[in-house]
Design a protein around this motif. Structure first.
Motif, mmCIF file in Angstrom:
data_model
loop_
_atom_site.group_PDB
_atom_site.id
_atom_site.type_symbol
_atom_site.label_atom_id
_atom_site.label_comp_id
_atom_site.label_asym_id
_atom_site.label_seq_id
_atom_site.Cartn_x
_atom_site.Cartn_y
_atom_site.Cartn_z
ATOM 1 N N LEU A 179 0.817 -1.208 0.000
ATOM 2 C CA LEU A 179 0.000 0.000 0.000
ATOM 3 C C LEU A 179 0.856 1.265 0.000
ATOM 4 O O LEU A 179 1.873 1.333 0.689
ATOM 5 C CB LEU A 179 -0.909 0.027 1.230
ATOM 6 N N VAL A 180 0.415 2.253 -0.761
ATOM 7 C CA VAL A 180 0.945 3.611 -0.653
ATOM 8 C C VAL A 180 -0.146 4.439 0.013
ATOM 9 O O VAL A 180 -1.250 4.567 -0.517
ATOM 10 C CB VAL A 180 1.303 4.204 -2.029
ATOM 11 N N VAL A 181 0.154 4.978 1.169
ATOM 12 C CA VAL A 181 -0.850 5.661 1.981
ATOM 13 C C VAL A 181 -0.783 7.159 1.719
ATOM 14 O O VAL A 181 0.303 7.747 1.682
ATOM 15 C CB VAL A 181 -0.629 5.360 3.478
ATOM 16 N N SER A 182 -1.932 7.786 1.548
ATOM 17 C CA SER A 182 -1.995 9.215 1.235
ATOM 18 C C SER A 182 -1.509 10.050 2.414
ATOM 19 O O SER A 182 -1.578 9.616 3.574
ATOM 20 C CB SER A 182 -3.427 9.614 0.887
ATOM 21 N N PRO A 183 -1.031 11.274 2.160
ATOM 22 C CA PRO A 183 -0.569 12.145 3.253
ATOM 23 C C PRO A 183 -1.640 12.405 4.312
ATOM 24 O O PRO A 183 -1.347 12.402 5.509
ATOM 25 C CB PRO A 183 -0.173 13.431 2.527
ATOM 26 N N ASN A 184 -2.875 12.638 3.870
ATOM 27 C CA ASN A 184 -3.954 12.876 4.839
ATOM 28 C C ASN A 184 -4.134 11.696 5.777
ATOM 29 O O ASN A 184 -4.263 11.860 6.997
ATOM 30 C CB ASN A 184 -5.277 13.145 4.109
ATOM 31 N N LEU A 185 -4.145 10.508 5.198
ATOM 32 C CA LEU A 185 -4.354 9.310 6.005
ATOM 33 C C LEU A 185 -3.149 9.032 6.901
ATOM 34 O O LEU A 185 -3.308 8.573 8.037
ATOM 35 C CB LEU A 185 -4.651 8.111 5.104
ATOM 36 N N LEU A 186 -1.954 9.328 6.428
ATOM 37 C CA LEU A 186 -0.769 9.177 7.276
ATOM 38 C C LEU A 186 -0.902 10.024 8.539
ATOM 39 O O LEU A 186 -0.583 9.574 9.649
ATOM 40 C CB LEU A 186 0.489 9.582 6.507
ATOM 41 N N CYS A 187 -1.376 11.252 8.376
ATOM 42 C CA CYS A 187 -1.544 12.136 9.535
ATOM 43 C C CYS A 187 -2.627 11.615 10.471
ATOM 44 O O CYS A 187 -2.475 11.662 11.702
ATOM 45 C CB CYS A 187 -1.878 13.552 9.072
ATOM 46 N N ASP A 188 -3.718 11.100 9.895
ATOM 47 C CA ASP A 188 -4.792 10.547 10.726
ATOM 48 C C ASP A 188 -4.305 9.325 11.505
ATOM 49 O O ASP A 188 -4.610 9.162 12.693
ATOM 50 C CB ASP A 188 -5.990 10.165 9.856
ATOM 51 N N ILE A 189 -3.554 8.469 10.831
ATOM 52 C CA ILE A 189 -2.997 7.292 11.508
ATOM 53 C C ILE A 189 -2.047 7.737 12.620
ATOM 54 O O ILE A 189 -2.039 7.175 13.721
ATOM 55 C CB ILE A 189 -2.262 6.383 10.503
ATOM 56 N N GLY A 190 -1.254 8.758 12.333
ATOM 57 C CA GLY A 190 -0.310 9.250 13.327
ATOM 58 C C GLY A 190 -0.993 9.752 14.583
ATOM 59 O O GLY A 190 -0.554 9.463 15.704
ATOM 60 N N ASN A 191 -2.061 10.508 14.423
ATOM 61 C CA ASN A 191 -2.779 11.017 15.593
ATOM 62 C C ASN A 191 -3.439 9.894 16.379
ATOM 63 O O ASN A 191 -3.451 9.911 17.616
ATOM 64 C CB ASN A 191 -3.815 12.056 15.158
ATOM 65 N N LEU A 192 -3.972 8.904 15.665
ATOM 66 C CA LEU A 192 -4.545 7.748 16.354
ATOM 67 C C LEU A 192 -3.457 6.984 17.108
ATOM 68 O O LEU A 192 -3.637 6.614 18.278
ATOM 69 C CB LEU A 192 -5.235 6.830 15.343
ATOM 70 N N ALA A 193 -2.325 6.762 16.457
ATOM 71 C CA ALA A 193 -1.214 6.048 17.104
ATOM 72 C C ALA A 193 -0.707 6.810 18.323
ATOM 73 O O ALA A 193 -0.350 6.210 19.345
ATOM 74 C CB ALA A 193 -0.078 5.841 16.101
ATOM 75 N N LEU A 194 -0.680 8.133 18.223
ATOM 76 C CA LEU A 194 -0.229 8.960 19.343
ATOM 77 C C LEU A 194 -1.101 8.737 20.571
ATOM 78 O O LEU A 194 -0.592 8.514 21.681
ATOM 79 C CB LEU A 194 -0.254 10.433 18.922
ATOM 80 N N TYR A 195 -2.407 8.770 20.390
ATOM 81 C CA TYR A 195 -3.305 8.655 21.540
ATOM 82 C C TYR A 195 -3.529 7.209 21.973
ATOM 83 O O TYR A 195 -3.989 6.966 23.089
ATOM 84 C CB TYR A 195 -4.627 9.366 21.239
#
Length: 300
Positions: free
Chosen positions: A78-94
């Protein structure tokens, strides 16, 4: 660009439709169970992208974790879009998935960064998540000084020097200063620490992190704010807004801060700072002084 495998859709049509239905109905546990039992070669690209996007949207970290590890990291499909990368990052953070933010940033650099301009909001967000993840994950294990050093290395030195950086973006970095001593904070603010600072918003950020610490008396905070403004010719508006909120209903401190702002040559406060001042002084015995500061206030 690297070519990607096109999967044959060997799942039965009914099973595939049921998986999509489970994803759209947020029944991610059911869909994940099927995914785990299905050989990789039988899964199609669109299904995986939809599953990753929807499970992230609804905060199902188990699905996000599995798809990210298996179909991005282990098998780079998979190549993940920039928007989704940021969403995944915030979920992973919390969700305290501390290993994911670094991987997200590397993925972004590999597939997307060359397409962006100098001022890249996705790069900012992914670096911010890295800093916050480190601050949260090592809360009691490393000093604030080490966390600040990482911020400087990851953001201050990596982003354009005029990139705006706001304290509201760093709640865990703010929290991680709580155990720092007064001497340690003053050393970072006013003494040469050996750290290179490039961005004009970084030191005001450090000041604002300090101002948000609840254990220090207001008189000391204001004194540090004034000393900071004497040493550095940097933006003060956010700091004033923070102090105005903390001085709410204390007309003496509020008017003292406004007098100081005028002395420093500030000709107009931001709408945020103006509102914080007016809300704070209304109803106090110093409310009459508002007319002395009309020229400094912005509409909000």
């Amino acid at each position: 660009m690297k070519s990607f495998m096109v999967f044959k859709r060997l799942l039965t049509q009914s099973t595939r439709e049921q998986v999509y239905l489970d994803i759209l109905n947020s029944k991610f546990d059911n869909a994940l169970q099927v995914l785990r039992q299905t050989p990789r070669k039988e899964l199609d690209y669109g299904l995986l992208q939809t599953f990753l996007s929807k499970s992230c949207q609804w905060g199902h970290i188990q699905s996000v974790d599995y798809i990210w590890y298996r179909f991005v990291m282990r098998f780079p499909i998979l190549v993940v879009s920039p928007n989704l990368l940021c969403d995944i990052g915030n979920l992973a953070l919390y969700e305290e998935k501390g290993f994911i933010p670094d991987q997200l940033y590397i993925h972004y650099l590999k597939f997307h960064s060359k397409k962006r301009g100098e001022y890249d909001p996705y790069k900012y967000e992914l670096l911010r998540i890295r800093v916050e993840s480190f601050a949260r994950g090592t809360m009691d294990k490393t000093s604030f000084k080490e966390k600040w050093k990482m911020f400087l290395e990851d953001m201050d030195n990596q982003l354009p020097p005029t990139t705006e950086i706001k304290v509201r973006d760093f709640p865990f970095l703010v929290e991680s200063m709580r155990d720092s001593t007064k001497h340690e904070i003053m050393e970072l603010l006013f003494m040469k620490s050996g750290f290179s600072v490039q961005n004009r918003h970084s030191l005001p950020l450090l000041l604002n992190i300090f101002l948000l610490q609840p254990k220090y008396h207001m008189e000391f905070k204001i004194a540090c704010f004034q000393k900071f403004s004497e040493i550095y010719s940097l933006a003060l508006d956010d700091s004033l807004a923070i102090l105005f909120r903390q001085c709410r209903n204390d007309g003496y401190y509020l008017s003292k801060l406004m007098d100081f702002a005028r002395e420093k040559g500030i000709t107009r406060l931001s709408p945020v700072a103006s509102r914080a001042f007016l809300e704070g002084i209304t109803g106090t015995t110093y409310h009459f002084k508002t007319r002395d500061y009309v020229d400094l206030l912005s509409k909000y």
